[in-house]
Design a protein around this motif. Structure first.
Motif, PDB file in Angstrom:
ATOM      1  N   PRO A 166     -23.260  35.242 -24.237  1.00  0.00           N
ATOM      2  CA  PRO A 166     -24.164  35.907 -23.287  1.00  0.00           C
ATOM      3  C   PRO A 166     -24.187  37.419 -23.448  1.00  0.00           C
ATOM      4  N   LEU A 210     -27.730  34.921 -18.043  1.00  0.00           N
ATOM      5  CA  LEU A 210     -26.655  34.048 -17.588  1.00  0.00           C
ATOM      6  C   LEU A 210     -27.115  32.592 -17.575  1.00  0.00           C
ATOM      7  N   GLY A 275     -18.991  33.985 -16.995  1.00  0.00           N
ATOM      8  CA  GLY A 275     -20.302  34.399 -17.482  1.00  0.00           C
ATOM      9  C   GLY A 275     -20.801  35.619 -16.730  1.00  0.00           C
ATOM     10  N   THR A 279     -22.052  39.213 -18.155  1.00  0.00           N
ATOM     11  CA  THR A 279     -23.401  39.684 -17.880  1.00  0.00           C
ATOM     12  C   THR A 279     -23.376  41.027 -17.165  1.00  0.00           C
TER      13      THR A 279
END
Lengths: 335, 331
Positions: A166, A210, A275, A279
């Motif tokens: 990500p 995400l 995540g 991000t």
């Protein structure tokens, strides 16, 4: 139903206890096993250039010179009942829930964390909605049109999605849609209550970044689950008794295929924070994740500890909610 | 996705090695492994994944030799090739040239190709060893839980739930940052790599254990296990001679699928600054350094990002192909 609820609640409390033990072990037991003395440990909790008196004081207040069970007891008591810290300049009372006191910043951890929580929640909730909707619908369509061009294309796309970190997709999205074609210029967090439109507009890229990873994963899972359920005998029965195809798919197929997805969703809420950390880091959003990364950068252990606790509590709560949802979708678990 | 496999085609396909090995026997039963290999060989996508992986592993092993020829050392500075005002490489594509095929870093002017090669070492080392650790833990705990059942199973299953409910990345970060400087007699990059391997391996065993436990549960009730037991076989014999050989397939598939996850995990940890430290090269660390410079030096972020993507994708393709080859129902 009541029993089910109580059991889940008891489970959550036990999990919470285990989490405090794990956090305690990570921060106090493992370094000790690794050969750190209690002075060295205490030094990590004081400012950049600690005085011997300050170290002694921290060592005492954290109980690092006591036995392990006593230390753990103090650790839990500190969270539940609050704690007094002496910074040398002033005495501070850290009110419960006391997640520690950062000697680097001379501030309590919890109030600072509180400001960050809405950012992470906005990011996580929006992304979760997007990935569930996108992932499940892509998966269902792929399963129903198995082998078609759409199926091949979307599954190829999903495979790419699970293979991309990500923090790279986010960076590419920034380079393309914020810099090259400035559609989403200067992504930053705007509180929802200040300006809902601007809140959403600024979060579009982080949400998609995400959600992309998880949507890909869920598309693959849903497709596999749907393929399996749709070949079950009861689907043939449902068709044979003359149900509309849409009802067969939605009420009989999808409902059964969704239960495992929901279980995985519950587990992913835990990973979701990971995540979110990545991000937030890419988009410089001042959420809980970025707070953690900054704390690591400054070697501010009380702050890292506080974030870890908060995250664990959040995961446990989320799991509880998913368990309840599970009871709604799958009647068999309500025993 | 992987290309569909025609089972009829597989059945007809001749298998020269098998026939040659059979020393004269014309009609020879093929083992499950041979059938799977025949199926796997026809899966071009999975084979391509395998080739990419072998290539990456070779790059990692021979990184010093390769960079002697192209690029130079990973910590050599080439500031003479940078624009003195902007601090970015002169020329197009991030200063790509015959000497520096993937360009140079802004500010430091280190060769990106060379750092990618050296980064592959960290990535591969951590991913393989962490996967090995979690497979060992997962297989042992999974078979024990599945085979013995009862309170043992209850305890191990609960432990799996707890591990799966934890915010992995955050715990990994926490452990990484609580073990600073010197610990367990190790320090510097050695300590960090060891911590990475143990943290990643220790948090991903439940994925393997769950699958192994489930398979053991169903295998345990099968006739051949019952037959072995009625012949007086010990638990040890049943587990090692009857159950584990049947579990090799799923274990192989899920280990292959766990490696890419662990590569991403390592990259994420290095990206967040918990992995190896500068000047040691790692893919995640390179992306982290490139993040603030994506506007003026885009090549700097594209190269490590695409490298991670290709490597992870290759492992995923290989894993999918293995699963299709070993278990035709999963298609």
């Amino acid at each position: 139903m009541i029993f089910y609820l109580l059991r889940r609640l008891a489970g959550a409390v036990v999990l919470l206890l285990i989490v405090t033990m794990a956090v305690f072990a990570i921060f106090f037991l493992i370094p000790r096993l690794g050969g750190a003395t209690s002075d060295q440990l205490a030094a990590r909790y004081v400012g950049k250039s600690p005085t011997p008196a300050a170290i002694e004081q921290v060592k005492h207040s954290l109980g690092l010179d006591k036995s392990v069970p006593v230390q753990y007891g103090r650790f839990v008591k500190g969270i539940v009942a609050g704690k007094d810290y002496d910074t040398g300049v002033r005495k501070v009372h850290c009110a419960p829930p006391c997640l520690g006191f950062s000697f680097r910043n001379n501030l309590e951890v919890w109030p600072r964390l509180q400001d960050r929580i809405p950012v992470t929640l906005s990011l996580a909730a929006g992304a979760a909605v997007i990935w569930l909707l996108a992932g499940v619908s892509i998966g269902v369509i792929s399963a129903l049109k198995r082998g078609s061009l759409w199926d091949r294309f979307s599954m190829g796309f999903a495979l790419a999605g699970v293979s991309l970190p990500p923090f790279f997709t986010g960076l590419v999205a920034l380079a393309l849609f914020s810099y090259q074609w400035p559609i989403f210029k200067g992504v930053h967090y705007v509180p929802f209550l200040d300006n809902p439109a601007s809140w959403a507009w600024n979060l579009v890229l982080p949400w998609l970044t995400l959600a992309f990873l998880y949507a890909a994963l869920y598309a693959r899972l849903t497709r596999a689950g749907m393929l399996e359920t749709m070949s079950e005998d009861y689907i043939r029965t449902a068709r044979a008794k003359g149900l509309r195809e849409r009802d067969v798919i939605v009420k009989h197929g999808l409902r059964a295929a969704l239960t495992p997805i929901l279980t995985i969703f519950g587990m992913d809420v835990g990973l979701l924070l990971g995540g979110a950390i990545l991000t937030e880091q890419v988009y410089s959003l001042n959420g809980v994740g970025k707070f953690a990364v900054e704390a690591i950068g400054q070697q501010d252990l009380p702050e890292v500890l506080g974030v870890t606790m908060i995250a664990a509590i959040f995961v446990i709560l989320a799991n509880l909610v998913v368990d309840l949802l599970y009871a709604v979708v799958d009647p068999r678990v309500r025993t | 996705m992987t290309a569909p496999i025609e089972t009829t085609g597989v059945a007809r396909e001749a298998h020269p090695e098998a026939i040659a090995d059979a020393a004269g026997a014309r009609i020879e039963g093929r083992s499950l492994g041979q059938i799977a290999w025949a199926r796997f060989r026809r899966d071009r996508v999975a084979m391509a994944g395998g080739v990419v992986i072998i290539f990456m592993v070779l790059v990692a092993i021979f990184a010093p030799l390769i960079t002697d020829v192209i690029g130079g050392g990973p910590t050599e500075y080439h500031d003479d090739l940078l624009d003195p005002v902007l601090n970015i490489p002169t020329g197009s594509f991030g200063g790509a040239s015959w000497d520096h095929p993937l360009g140079l870093e802004p500010v430091n002017g280190r060769d990106i190709f060379s750092r990618i090669c050296y980064g592959a070492r960290i990535s591969m080392l951590v991913a393989f060893l962490a996967t090995l650790l979690s497979v060992v833990l997962g297989v042992v705990l999974g078979t024990v839980a599945g085979y013995f059942g009862g309170w043992v199973d209850g305890l191990i299953s609960r432990a799996m739930d707890v591990f799966l409910a934890f915010p992995l990345l955050l715990f990994a970060i926490a452990i990484g940052s609580s073990l600073q400087g010197e610990a367990f007699g190790l320090h510097g990059d050695t300590l960090r790599i060891t911590v990475l391997i143990f943290v990643i391996g220790f948090f991903s065993w439940p994925y393997i254990a769950r699958i192994v436990r489930g398979q053991t549960l169903s295998l345990r009730e099968r006739e051949f296990v019952e037959a072995a037991r009625s012949l007086g076989a010990t638990d040890r014999h049943i587990i090692f001679k009857e159950l584990l050989p049947n579990l090799v397939g799923p274990i192989l598939v899920y280990s292959t699928l766990l490696i890419p996850t662990n590569i991403l995990f390592e990259a994420a940890l290095s990206y967040l600054g918990v992995g190896v430290q500068e000047p040691t090269a790692s893919w995640g660390g390179m992306l982290s350094a490139a993040t603030p410079r994506y506007q003026d030096a885009p090549m700097f972020m594209v190269v490590p990002g695409v490298t991670i993507f290709i490597t992870v994708l290759a492992f995923n393709l290989l894993g999918d192909g293995l699963r299709d080859a070993l278990d035709p129902r999963s298609r």
